[in-house]
Design a protein around this motif. Structure first.
Motif: not given
Length: 141
Positions: A27-40
């Motif tokens: 349940g956390d994987r989509e959020g980790l991917i989104r956070d990675t994109l936003i951080r960039a």
């Protein structure tokens, strides 16, 4: 080892990112991917190479779920099942555009070496992530 090839998962940073996804609850994987994109996207100055490498891996995971996308899995991609990530397509396109901008350390590093295959891989990801109207030409490499 650092970087061993030009693909989105062919470096230590992306491999570590995929390991983190494998270790995360489903349940956390989509959020980790989104956070990675936003951080960039949130970097105000020059975009660090390691942030770019993680963001490219995240974009490749999204592209893998789109028509024409290349499956992203072992040996270097994540082994876990990914949730539906297609809602993140436009965010991934923005990130790849940022990675290919003048303020990108990774682009500078690849331009200093044999960067044509790397740039071709980024353009391929962009083409898959951008919805193509019928008869529309893809971006040229």
């Amino acid at each position: 080892m650092g970087t061993w090839d030009a693909g989105p998962f062919d470096n230590d940073t992306a491999a570590d990112f995929c390991d983190a996804l494998d270790d995360a609850p489903a349940g956390d994987r989509e959020g980790l991917i989104r956070d990675t994109l936003i951080r960039a996207l949130d970097v105000a100055d020059d975009l660090d190479a390691s942030i770019s490498e993680e963001a490219i891996a995240a974009a490749a995971l999204i592209a893998a779920q789109c028509p024409g996308g290349v499956p992203a899995g072992p040996p270097y991609g994540p082994k876990c099942t990914m949730p539906d990530l297609t809602s993140l397509r436009s965010l991934a396109v923005q990130v790849l555009d940022r990675v290919m901008s003048e303020s990108s350390e990774l682009l500078e590093l690849w331009d200093g070496t044999h960067g044509s295959p790397w740039r071709a891989n980024i353009h391929r990801l962009q083409n898959v992530l951008l919805p193509q109207p019928p008869g529309e030409q893809l971006r040229l490499i």
